[in-house]
Scaffold this motif. Structure first.
Motif, PDB file in Angstrom:
ATOM      1  N   UNK A 196      49.441 -16.129  27.731  1.00 27.65           N
ATOM      2  CA  UNK A 196      48.333 -16.211  27.983  1.00 27.65           C
ATOM      3  C   UNK A 196      47.220 -17.110  28.976  1.00 27.65           C
ATOM      4  N   UNK A 197      49.101 -17.966  29.582  1.00 25.96           N
ATOM      5  CA  UNK A 197      48.677 -18.991  30.205  1.00 25.96           C
ATOM      6  C   UNK A 197      49.168 -17.573  31.518  1.00 25.96           C
ATOM      7  N   UNK A 198      50.460 -17.016  31.523  1.00 27.68           N
ATOM      8  CA  UNK A 198      50.325 -16.120  32.547  1.00 27.68           C
ATOM      9  C   UNK A 198      49.792 -15.059  32.785  1.00 27.68           C
ATOM     10  N   UNK A 199      48.989 -14.619  31.402  1.00 22.69           N
ATOM     11  CA  UNK A 199      48.051 -13.675  32.186  1.00 22.69           C
ATOM     12  C   UNK A 199      47.274 -14.311  33.091  1.00 22.69           C
ATOM     13  N   UNK A 200      46.919 -15.421  31.929  1.00 13.57           N
ATOM     14  CA  UNK A 200      45.279 -16.347  33.675  1.00 13.57           C
ATOM     15  C   UNK A 200      45.660 -15.766  34.946  1.00 13.57           C
ATOM     16  N   UNK A 201      47.033 -16.593  35.112  1.00 10.72           N
ATOM     17  CA  UNK A 201      47.775 -16.378  36.801  1.00 10.72           C
ATOM     18  C   UNK A 201      47.165 -15.198  37.075  1.00 10.72           C
ATOM     19  N   UNK A 202      47.979 -13.609  36.552  1.00 12.52           N
ATOM     20  CA  UNK A 202      47.695 -12.764  36.901  1.00 12.52           C
ATOM     21  C   UNK A 202      46.018 -11.955  37.203  1.00 12.52           C
ATOM     22  N   UNK A 203      45.241 -12.823  36.126  1.00 14.42           N
ATOM     23  CA  UNK A 203      43.884 -11.668  36.435  1.00 14.42           C
ATOM     24  C   UNK A 203      43.030 -12.800  37.551  1.00 14.42           C
ATOM     25  N   UNK A 204      43.560 -14.088  37.768  1.00 16.92           N
ATOM     26  CA  UNK A 204      43.062 -14.591  38.326  1.00 16.92           C
ATOM     27  C   UNK A 204      42.142 -14.677  40.072  1.00 16.92           C
ATOM     28  N   UNK A 205      40.487 -14.820  40.290  1.00 14.95           N
ATOM     29  CA  UNK A 205      40.068 -14.288  40.960  1.00 14.95           C
ATOM     30  C   UNK A 205      39.940 -12.994  40.962  1.00 14.95           C
ATOM     31  N   UNK A 206      40.204 -12.228  40.137  1.00 16.63           N
ATOM     32  CA  UNK A 206      39.395 -10.615  39.045  1.00 16.63           C
ATOM     33  C   UNK A 206      37.932 -10.331  39.077  1.00 16.63           C
ATOM     34  N   UNK A 207      37.580 -11.802  38.242  1.00 16.12           N
ATOM     35  CA  UNK A 207      36.498 -11.988  37.828  1.00 16.12           C
ATOM     36  C   UNK A 207      35.228 -13.567  37.940  1.00 16.12           C
ATOM     37  N   UNK A 208      34.155 -13.513  37.711  1.00 18.12           N
ATOM     38  CA  UNK A 208      33.694 -14.612  38.733  1.00 18.12           C
ATOM     39  C   UNK A 208      33.720 -15.815  37.737  1.00 18.12           C
ATOM     40  N   UNK A 209      34.386 -16.851  38.510  1.00 21.73           N
ATOM     41  CA  UNK A 209      34.187 -17.941  37.726  1.00 21.73           C
ATOM     42  C   UNK A 209      33.378 -18.244  36.702  1.00 21.73           C
ATOM     43  N   UNK A 210      34.293 -18.532  35.615  1.00 24.30           N
ATOM     44  CA  UNK A 210      33.674 -19.152  34.461  1.00 24.30           C
ATOM     45  C   UNK A 210      33.232 -18.071  33.455  1.00 24.30           C
ATOM     46  N   UNK A 211      33.547 -16.923  33.989  1.00 27.30           N
ATOM     47  CA  UNK A 211      33.454 -15.385  33.301  1.00 27.30           C
ATOM     48  C   UNK A 211      34.706 -14.943  31.783  1.00 27.30           C
ATOM     49  N   UNK A 212      35.478 -15.154  32.613  1.00 23.53           N
ATOM     50  CA  UNK A 212      37.360 -16.050  31.516  1.00 23.53           C
ATOM     51  C   UNK A 212      37.289 -17.466  31.494  1.00 23.53           C
ATOM     52  N   UNK A 213      37.371 -17.752  30.488  1.00 25.89           N
ATOM     53  CA  UNK A 213      38.493 -19.684  30.546  1.00 25.89           C
ATOM     54  C   UNK A 213      39.045 -19.478  29.648  1.00 25.89           C
ATOM     55  N   UNK A 214      40.280 -19.939  29.033  1.00 33.15           N
ATOM     56  CA  UNK A 214      41.323 -20.515  28.498  1.00 33.15           C
ATOM     57  C   UNK A 214      41.822 -21.824  28.312  1.00 33.15           C
ATOM     58  N   UNK A 215      41.863 -22.085  27.153  1.00 33.50           N
ATOM     59  CA  UNK A 215      41.868 -23.532  26.599  1.00 33.50           C
ATOM     60  C   UNK A 215      43.202 -23.713  25.406  1.00 33.50           C
ATOM     61  N   UNK A 216      44.038 -24.215  25.578  1.00 29.00           N
ATOM     62  CA  UNK A 216      44.822 -24.007  24.933  1.00 29.00           C
ATOM     63  C   UNK A 216      45.444 -25.614  24.399  1.00 29.00           C
TER      64      UNK A 216
ATOM     65  N   UNK B 155      50.631 -24.669  33.949  1.00 26.25           N
ATOM     66  CA  UNK B 155      50.734 -25.470  32.202  1.00 26.25           C
ATOM     67  C   UNK B 155      49.499 -25.545  31.733  1.00 26.25           C
ATOM     68  N   UNK B 156      47.959 -25.744  32.483  1.00 22.08           N
ATOM     69  CA  UNK B 156      46.699 -26.212  32.030  1.00 22.08           C
ATOM     70  C   UNK B 156      46.148 -25.890  32.011  1.00 22.08           C
ATOM     71  N   UNK B 157      44.920 -25.871  32.158  1.00 19.71           N
ATOM     72  CA  UNK B 157      43.365 -25.745  31.794  1.00 19.71           C
ATOM     73  C   UNK B 157      42.712 -24.601  32.532  1.00 19.71           C
ATOM     74  N   UNK B 158      42.154 -23.537  32.082  1.00 21.08           N
ATOM     75  CA  UNK B 158      42.025 -22.174  33.144  1.00 21.08           C
ATOM     76  C   UNK B 158      40.703 -22.676  32.560  1.00 21.08           C
ATOM     77  N   UNK B 159      39.360 -23.417  33.133  1.00 24.78           N
ATOM     78  CA  UNK B 159      38.520 -23.291  33.518  1.00 24.78           C
ATOM     79  C   UNK B 159      37.404 -22.807  34.441  1.00 24.78           C
ATOM     80  N   UNK B 160      36.526 -22.237  34.535  1.00 24.47           N
ATOM     81  CA  UNK B 160      35.581 -22.011  35.683  1.00 24.47           C
ATOM     82  C   UNK B 160      36.230 -21.809  37.518  1.00 24.47           C
ATOM     83  N   UNK B 161      36.931 -20.297  36.548  1.00 23.17           N
ATOM     84  CA  UNK B 161      38.314 -20.113  38.000  1.00 23.17           C
ATOM     85  C   UNK B 161      39.722 -20.479  38.807  1.00 23.17           C
TER      86      UNK B 161
END
Length: 502
Positions: free
Chosen positions: A194-214, A17-23
């Protein structure tokens, strides 16, 4: 969380339930969290982090650092990753749709279609990576001149609440395919999918390519004005678009904006009244309570078929029955928040006071099971005049305004009188008439004898205050690139012209 600890929906909600930043997942710098409430049931969905300015700074810095790596990944490799993300969306479609149903109020069954759309967009732009082409310009034998397309850099995406995971997953496709990195702000009303989507794709992209800020306005202002943000994309209201434009102007950055709409459906006297009634209901997007910028919320019906169309509207509206959004049988969901719910009710009251004729709906459903949700019946007003609020202002709720017309020129003037220009639907069997009307209406996307549908490859976007740019097409991909020209002067002393060589 939800009231019942064993509720199956609870098991689907994201654990992060936090922020997804730099992987990686992190807590907001301020430590702030906000509680989410399901608009369909009034139940708590738990809390989620609220990002602030410092968090936006960190995410932008992470995206900027990652850009140097991501831009050099070959286009076909980027496409391969996007296709993997598309597969994940398809595999988890029901889970994502159910989360959105609980969080934003749209019916779960309808949201399954959002998974198809998002995954199709990911695949579509993956397939276009080799189309980011430049061109060579003939300059004679002494030089070579050519252009190339390069990614902008850090792209920020500010998303609305009506299709949360579809926009989060689908709208990152074009910027990532072009080689940009992204920072996404999901809707503050409904960030869970969107948070669940970030959980699902975690590790697929290099860190920092996709970031999520609720978060809310504070983080949005940084994402639109920061000097290290190269481009901003927004789907939202005109008012928000204006704020983003003002902020982006400080650093002169390109924008892609899909904003509001007060869209018209025009029916000529040769149109079938039953079909027009069905189109009015479908085009109003009652399924998600009219919470769509593309909804055809104004019906201009020729006087010869006007009353017949109104007579069929009750039957057409009956297909949309408000229900608990997570119930697979529900055909119409809930308004996203109490604030929006009260706003829609104000429009309905104003329409009655201004003299519009209520044809259908207008209130909260009587079903006791829906008592705690933000539900409004499919609402239709007839005999609407140009001075009424529902003829001019975007309601963003299930309120359809219908007016008769006799004079075509006067009708077209009314159609074009609003500040919006996103979509328009034209109903007639006269092909000549259809083409002439399509030319006259001030809209970016026109259906003839159809409504509401989008087609990948066909440019979607508005004119006037409905936005800037086009999406869902090659032009969207190219918008996330900038063109660079390279001129090479050849050294005459090293040029050899061999004549007569065998």
């Amino acid at each position: 969380m939800l009231d019942e600890p064993n509720d199956p929906i609870t098991t689907l909600l994201p654990s992060q339930r936090g922020l997804y930043v730099a992987g990686a997942w992190r807590e907001p710098a301020s430590g702030r969290h906000v509680e989410l409430t399901s608009p369909g049931t009034g139940q708590s969905l738990g809390t989620v982090a609220e990002a602030g300015a410092a968090d936006a700074e960190a995410a932008i810095a992470a995206a900027k650092a990652a850009f140097r790596e991501w831009r050099d990944v070959t286009p076909n490799e980027r496409a391969k990753i996007l296709r993997s993300i598309a597969a994940i969306v398809r595999e988890n479609a029901r889970e994502l749709a159910t989360i959105d149903a609980a969080d934003c109020g749209n019916p779960m069954t309808a949201m399954l279609g959002d998974a198809d759309i998002a995954s199709a967009q990911l695949d579509f732009f993956a397939g276009l990576v080799t189309e980011m082409k430049g061109a060579s310009i003939p300059m004679g034998p002494g030089s070579v001149n050519f252009s190339l397309r390069e990614p902008h850099g850090v792209v920020t995406k500010i998303m609305p609440f009506n299709h949360p995971f579809m926009f989060c997953a689908g709208k990152i496709a074009a910027p990532l395919a072009a080689g940009n990195t992204v920072v996404v702000k999901p809707p503050e009303q409904a960030p869970l999918s969107s948070l669940r989507f970030a959980e699902l794709i975690d590790g697929l992209l290099p860190p920092g390519v996709f970031n999520l800020l609720p978060g809310g306005r504070e983080v949005g202002e940084v994402l639109s004005g920061h000097r290290d943000v190269a481009m901003v994309s927004l789907i939202g209201s005109v008012r928000t678009g204006q704020a983003v434009m003002r902020s982006a102007a400080e650093t002169i950055k390109p924008l892609l904006l899909e904003l509001g709409g007060k869209n018209a459906l025009i029916a000529y006297p040769d149109a079938d009244p039953r079909e027009v009634a069905r189109a009015l209901a479908a085009g109003m997007n009652f399924t998600w309570c009219g919470q769509s910028c593309g909804s055809t919320s104004r019906g201009f019906i020729h006087a010869a078929i006007y009353e017949d169309v109104l007579a069929h509207l009750a039957e057409a509206c009956a297909a949309y029955r408000p229900g608990i959004p997570t119930d697979p049988s529900t055909t119409m969901g809930a308004i996203v928040s109490r604030m929006q719910y009260e706003r829609v009710k104000e429009f309905i009251a104003a329409s009655k006071a201004e003299g519009a004729r209520l044809v259908a709906g207008g209130g909260h459903p009587s079903d006791p099971a829906l008592e705690d949700g933000f539900f409004i019946e499919p609402t239709v007003f007839a005999d609407v005049t140009p001075t009424m609020r529902i003829a001019r202002e975007e309601v963003f709720g299930p309120v359809l305004a219908i007016a008769p017309w006799r004079d075509e020129a006067a009708m077209l003037e009314e159609v074009n009188a609003v500040e919006y220009g996103l979509t328009c639907s034209i109903w007639t069997d006269d092909l000549h008439q259809a083409h002439l009307t399509a030319r006259e209406v001030e809209a970016g996307y026109v259906w003839i004898n159809d409504v509401s549908k989008h087609f990948l490859g066909a440019p979607f976007g508005g004119v006037k205050q409905s936005g800037l740019g086009r999406e869902e097409c090659l032009e969207e991909l190219l918008a996330y690139t900038r063109e660079k020209n390279v001129h090479l002067r050849l050294n005459p002393s090293r040029t050899r012209l061999v004549r007569g060589a065998v």
